[in-house]
Design an enzyme around this catalytic site. Structure first.
Site, mmCIF file in Angstrom:
data_model
loop_
_atom_site.group_PDB
_atom_site.id
_atom_site.type_symbol
_atom_site.label_atom_id
_atom_site.label_comp_id
_atom_site.label_asym_id
_atom_site.label_seq_id
_atom_site.Cartn_x
_atom_site.Cartn_y
_atom_site.Cartn_z
ATOM 1 N N TYR A 17 0.194 -13.531 57.861
ATOM 2 C CA TYR A 17 0.571 -14.698 57.053
ATOM 3 C C TYR A 17 1.540 -14.281 55.943
ATOM 4 O O TYR A 17 2.709 -14.637 55.942
ATOM 5 C CB TYR A 17 -0.673 -15.313 56.405
ATOM 6 C CG TYR A 17 -1.410 -16.299 57.251
ATOM 7 C CD1 TYR A 17 -1.277 -16.300 58.636
ATOM 8 C CD2 TYR A 17 -2.256 -17.242 56.683
ATOM 9 C CE1 TYR A 17 -1.975 -17.214 59.416
ATOM 10 C CE2 TYR A 17 -2.949 -18.152 57.447
ATOM 11 C CZ TYR A 17 -2.807 -18.136 58.820
ATOM 12 O OH TYR A 17 -3.488 -19.032 59.569
ATOM 13 N N SER A 18 0.985 -13.529 54.952
ATOM 14 C CA SER A 18 1.776 -13.171 53.766
ATOM 15 C C SER A 18 2.991 -12.329 54.146
ATOM 16 O O SER A 18 2.981 -11.630 55.156
ATOM 17 C CB SER A 18 0.932 -12.356 52.791
ATOM 18 O OG SER A 18 -0.146 -13.113 52.334
ATOM 19 N N SER A 28 -5.008 -7.379 57.274
ATOM 20 C CA SER A 28 -6.213 -6.551 57.349
ATOM 21 C C SER A 28 -6.305 -5.892 58.713
ATOM 22 O O SER A 28 -6.179 -6.558 59.738
ATOM 23 C CB SER A 28 -7.467 -7.404 57.148
ATOM 24 O OG SER A 28 -7.476 -7.966 55.876
ATOM 25 N N GLU A 36 -10.896 -18.792 56.336
ATOM 26 C CA GLU A 36 -10.726 -17.546 55.587
ATOM 27 C C GLU A 36 -11.410 -17.625 54.224
ATOM 28 O O GLU A 36 -12.088 -16.706 53.793
ATOM 29 C CB GLU A 36 -9.229 -17.245 55.406
ATOM 30 C CG GLU A 36 -9.006 -15.897 54.729
ATOM 31 C CD GLU A 36 -7.527 -15.535 54.603
ATOM 32 O OE1 GLU A 36 -6.680 -16.333 55.032
ATOM 33 O OE2 GLU A 36 -7.257 -14.451 54.090
#
Lengths: 405, 359, 405, 359
Positions: A132-133, A165, A248
């Protein structure tokens, strides 16, 4: 006896028979079972437990049976969870495919995607991570720049993801990519699944202040992705992502309270450090009161989780209450970590070496590792924005660019 | 006047700023750590500081000292904190010197002070129980834990005290009668546990200290720790402000978000309060004021708590970058966490302040 | 002996001779001497003390002697203040003409204005109040709407001011009025002096939660004001106001710390309430620690005030440090008020009647009255904005209208 | 389930909301105060509540009670808090009833309970020391301070206890043997000091109470106070949010300022935590759970501190208007300040929580 009571009895009996005693103790980091192409197991018992749960579909209890899942309804799933908790059974496997991608695919994926991926998730054949980021984007998720261009039979992906992660250890990654620069920045985002063995994908671990490197930066250099790996419509990925973020955040909040319930009680370490006075009290009033405050806070959070759950069951769900959980849970954990260090002083400041006990070393590592809790999964500042906006209905600031993750 | 710098002190601060930036910048800390070395003060750097006169700051003029005082020393330690410089300023040049000065004047004592000033010895310092001393006061037996700079130092100056008496002893750390066990803390600095095995103390290396020596040395240690915490806090604060002015999110500098502005404004206020309280505590020590214990306990509580606040804000407001090892913020944070426990916790000093205030 | 030391000796001797003993005790609200057209005195000693100080010009020690002021320089003024403090001399008179308007007139007024008004301020012939805030404007001072239209020989004023301290009791008011609606809203403001005996001026007191009514709302209904009462140029009043606000904020910060040094020590009331344990400690650990925190905070604030003063004297003034004083001072006072009530419980919650001692009644009144400290003179939120902007240089928010009081 | 309302409880809440809005709105409080009257419950309003069944909520079915339980009563008190309604719900309908229920069943006891339920008596309630009772237990001598609702009430039900025994006595407040002195607190409610001058207690108005009665009544009082504080907090919070959404400064709604948004978001989180802890405490009392003392101390600490936080934010964020008597915020704030001291301070309850947690 109701059906549910019957299910509870049967479940308990099955667990008692099938969960090896070694798998009914607190799980340390090195004991966790991960899925994947090259899956390994910390012990033979761990493998046995995983395979038995997998074969029942209980690695993903609520996934439809047609895809190999457990096919349980919500009430049954809760019974299973309660019984596992009561018996102290470890989770048979941990994976973001199970906790995040799976539910999203079931909601947004097409039939082919579900048929291909869900069974693999249930059976732990692939390990998933999240892209995502991006470097420089941070909380402003929608400003992402990883470019995804459509060609005849494939997409071409270029760019980079960060804070992934277990990016180094995973097999596949689910990503948000930019497929258009027109209109609102949320409108040009798509949701894509990428095999990390594809040429051009590279993952590098990020060193953290805690000395761990759980996160990775993932680079995409002219990566070809088959068109069937697009989830949902093109440029409609933001909706998928938002659905997924709920999962999340829920996980982060649980992680927080979960960590706090660890094996080191503050009362115990304070007692060791300061002893008790004639009245039997921990002989350091400031610390005693600080622990009381912490315990009250944790108790309040647990009761609020319980209330929210009961409200949902009673059909009186207040959708705003869950919004506070990540904020209060992660903040409480950090307070605990600081208190634990303050109580133990130098003895809890060890980085490594045999001068310290395992639990002493864990104190500092927890503190440093848990600094991520108030940042990852949407910073606590963003959480407060969301509470202000959604729960309290406070007006938007007249900012040039208001959409927030 | 006591809360502002004299011209000499301002000049000293400037040269400290310059020295640490040039010779012991944060990058040096990182280089040593990455090479798995212990971050201690090496002899070369110590000699440079000796050349700058910093080792003689607290010595009386009668033995060629500069009589510069503890406020000046505090500002050196503050500047060292800003670049994570490991120095013996606190252990050797301050605590060891103060310990010796708490003993009656003698040629042997003056000789030791001169050696520190000249840099021919770099002692570590510790406070310990009188029970370490044999009953004839001629040998040491037992252990001291978490002694700072004890791996890099060549000798140890220890103040050993109980309720009735205090002695200062000086021992050679390279002697086979002392065992040094390295202790690795999260701040990656030089600590060791020391174990003495009936170690004989040289006759001219043992001194009777005056009555209040142990209390004073505890106070000096706490004040120096507070001074370093102030430097760490100031640096994390400045770096965070810079980041807020540079980093963009949602199309604007994140420093323009009002919630963050208010948090930084509050942190700034606390930092300013700490500065005043710290300078007052150092001055109180320097002038041996009656309220010195209260002033120092106040400084240590406020330094601990300000550093924790700013350390936490620093990491949180740097977001994901704040928790990576790539940025220095985490290094500062870890040093802060260790110093909170050095020379008294907040709880201990707050209790002491309450007691001294008649509460 | 330096001149300053000589001045100190002479001052002390004069004070000892001229300040009646009754004027060297703590001043209660009913003992304050105010100036004004119909000045009255709480006692003959108070009159004597006022008149002696007035005749020396020491009601306004730093005002030029040509206007009747004391003509002291800053160092001398500090000596006078210190000696008065040391001997416990009360202020001979309190007035916003002295503390606020006077300095502004000396900086921005023309010769005629100075010659007319300053001597009257020094001699306490008129009582002044301030007309800044307006209903609905609050912190957004520059949005004020009180209309001021120029005619041949006068201005015509219409509108209303609020939060005017002692508006009902005062003789003249210094006001910010709108003389233009063009350009930035700050650009159309002028600074005007108005005699409150003019036809069309009306002041009504505002009841407060503390039961007091120190503030007033002042109404202007077609009030004619002579043109010579304009201070500074037309439409340039904002500069005068900003200069003046500095004085107000300084006063608020001092007010805060001044109140806190009151005669009721928290330690004393806690001792009365909880007694002391065998070790001589106040026998309620939470309260004991809270008082210690409060005392540390007050000590830190006092030392910061001292440092700032010493820095100024040494020519090393950090202009940012004074910005924090109002915030920290007023917050500390409120913490103290809350603690005092928590310690005394019901006994400190009295509103009136003979069941309570004077000091018990004062506890609740102080708490309620001091709620104004974090609001008046620029709210603490505005103070934090100012610190962020001026001291820290943080960037402006991209808001539509950024100018703040 | 214990932390959500049953259907009956939800219906009760609705009718309470409606009743207080219609019959005892905040404006009524203000009217009485402005006329210099004491804000107490009058007989008319009490009769209305009796008609709604609220006086019989806690009575057992065997004496025609509704057996509704303390969670239900707590929600009534919460709703009353929101309009500053003065009611005998806590003193008469809860504490007096609970006190009598702590005594062995007898015709006289049941008769008194029925009279409360029917509204023919409106007792005030107090806990006092056993020393008020003469040694033959037949008369009262001495004083009770700050008794709530004691001016409006016709009788007093007092639980008088020491470590070994507890008795419930019922006395006529209109008797010449008791002197009532009005006490005016900042919340403008009905309080009095009572002085008994060898007042004879009627034989059938004195009852032995069970062992834990005093502790339980203290807990019930604390929980009811927490319930009112929750209502006050919720109301101040809602009014402040409304003000933030309506008031404009600098060309925008002040509720759009992020610093204020974050403060209100944190206050909201605390309010939600309080709600859970309060309902749990009431449930614990209702079910006589083992951890009831801990649950109640937790609720009182959190209620005290949440109400203080929100009360302060309410005034501050209303700016100048917040400190005027014109707005109601100040009235809520003053009631909060008084209730912080009722049935135990935060310090007392935090200490109790620590003790019960083995700290």
């Amino acid at each position: 006896m109701t059906d549910l009571e019957q299910f509870r009895r049967a479940t308990r009996a099955w667990l008692l028979e099938n969960c090896p005693p070694s798998q009914r103790t607190t799980v340390a980091k090195q004991d966790v079972v991960w899925p994947g192409r090259n899956q390994t197991f910390p012990s033979e018992d761990a493998r046995l437990w995983f395979e038995r749960m997998r074969d029942k579909g209980w690695t993903c209890p609520t996934f439809p049976a047609e895809y190999g899942g457990g096919g349980l309804d919500e009430a049954q799933e809760k019974v299973l969870r309660e019984e596992m908790q009561d018996l102290g059974c470890r989770p048979p496997v941990i994976d973001q495919g199970i906790s995040m991608l799976g539910p999203a695919l079931l909601e947004f994926g097409n039939e082919a995607q579900k048929a291909y991926h869900i069974p693999k998730i249930v059976r732990g054949e692939l390990r998933w991570c999240q892209g995502y980021s991006e470097p420089g984007a941070g909380s402003d998720l929608a400003s992402l720049q990883t470019k995804c261009e459509p060609f005849d039979d494939h997409f071409l992906v270029n760019g980079s993801k960060i804070w992934t992660s277990y990016g180094v250890e995973s097999d596949w990654i689910f990503c948000l990519v930019r497929t258009s620069n027109e209109g609102a920045k949320q409108a040009g985002i798509s949701f894509l699944l990428i095999d990390m063995e594809s040429p051009g994908v590279k993952a590098e671990s990020i060193d953290l202040i805690s000395g761990e490197s759980e996160f990775a930066q993932v680079f995409f250099d002219n990566v070809k992705v088959p068109k069937e790996n697009l989830v949902g419509e093109i440029n409609q990925g933001w909706a998928v992502a938002k659905g997924l973020l709920k999962h999340e955040r829920k996980m982060m909040a649980e992680l927080g309270t979960g960590f706090a319930g660890g094996d080191l009680s503050l009362a115990k370490i304070a007692e060791q450090q300061f002893g008790r006075d004639a009245a039997g009290q921990i002989d350091q009033p400031e610390i005693r009161l600080a622990i009381a405050d912490y315990e009250m806070n944790m108790r309040a959070i647990a009761l609020t989780g319980q209330r929210s759950h009961e409200e949902a069951q009673a059909g009186q769900m207040d959708r705003n209450v869950p919004l506070i959980m990540k904020y209060v849970g992660t903040t409480a954990v950090q307070t605990r970590d600081e208190l634990a260090m303050d109580i133990q002083g130098y003895r809890s400041a060890g980085w490594h070496d045999e001068n310290f006990s395992v639990s002493e070393l864990r104190t500092a590592r927890d503190l440093l590792f848990n600094k991520a809790l108030t940042i990852a999964g949407g910073t606590n500042e963003i959480q407060l924005n969301i509470i202000a906006k959604r729960a309290l209905g406070l007006p938007d600031a007249p900012a040039p660019d208001k959409e927030e993750r | 006047m006591s809360l502002v710098f004299t011209e000499e002190q301002s000049l000293l601060q400037e040269s400290a700023l310059e020295y640490f930036a040039q010779h012991l910048p944060t990058s040096r800390f990182r280089d040593i750590r990455d090479a798995k070395g212990v971050v201690s003060c090496d002899a070369g750097a110590w000699q440079q500081m000796v050349d700058l006169g910093w080792s003689a700051m607290l010595l009386p003029a009668s033995i060629d000292g500069l009589e510069f005082g503890l406020l000046g020393m505090g500002l050196l330690v503050t500047e060292a904190g800003k670049t994570l410089a490991a120095t013996p300023l606190s252990g050797a040049a301050t605590l060891s010197v103060e310990a010796l000065l708490s003993c009656a004047e003698s040629p042997a004592r003056n000789q030791l002070l001169r050696e520190i000033a000249e840099g021919t010895t770099m002692p570590a310092f510790a406070i310990g129980p009188a029970s370490l001393l044999a009953s004839d006061l001629k040998s040491l037996d037992g252990g001291l834990e978490f002694v700072a700079e004890a791996r890099g130092a060549d000798s140890l100056i220890a103040l050993l005290a109980d309720d009735s008496a205090a002695r200062v002893v000086v021992v050679d750390l390279n002697s086979p009668e002392v065992q040094r066990t390295a202790v690795n803390l999260i701040d990656w600095r030089d600590y060791a546990h020391l174990q003495f095995d009936n170690m004989v103390i040289a006759e001219d290396h043992s001194f009777g200290a005056n009555e209040g020596a142990a209390a004073r040395l505890e106070s000096v240690g706490a004040a120096m720790t507070a001074a370093e915490l102030f430097g760490l806090s100031q640096e994390v604060f400045d770096r965070t402000i810079a980041y807020l002015c540079e980093r963009e999110q949602f199309g604007r500098k994140i420093g323009s978000f009002q919630a963050l502005q208010h948090r930084m404004a509050k942190a700034y206020a606390q930092l300013q309060l700490l500065k005043s309280v710290l300078y007052d505590a150092l001055t109180a020590l320097e002038q041996q004021r009656d309220d010195v214990d209260l002033a120092v306990s106040h400084a240590k509580v406020l330094a601990n708590d300000t550093a924790q606040l700013i350390g936490n804000e620093g990491i949180q407001l740097h977001g994901g970058m704040g928790i990576t090892d790539e940025l220095d913020i985490g290094l500062f944070y870890k040093r802060i966490r260790v110093l909170r426990s050095a020379y008294g916790s907040s709880a201990q000093h707050r209790a002491n302040f309450a007691k001294l205030s008649g509460l």
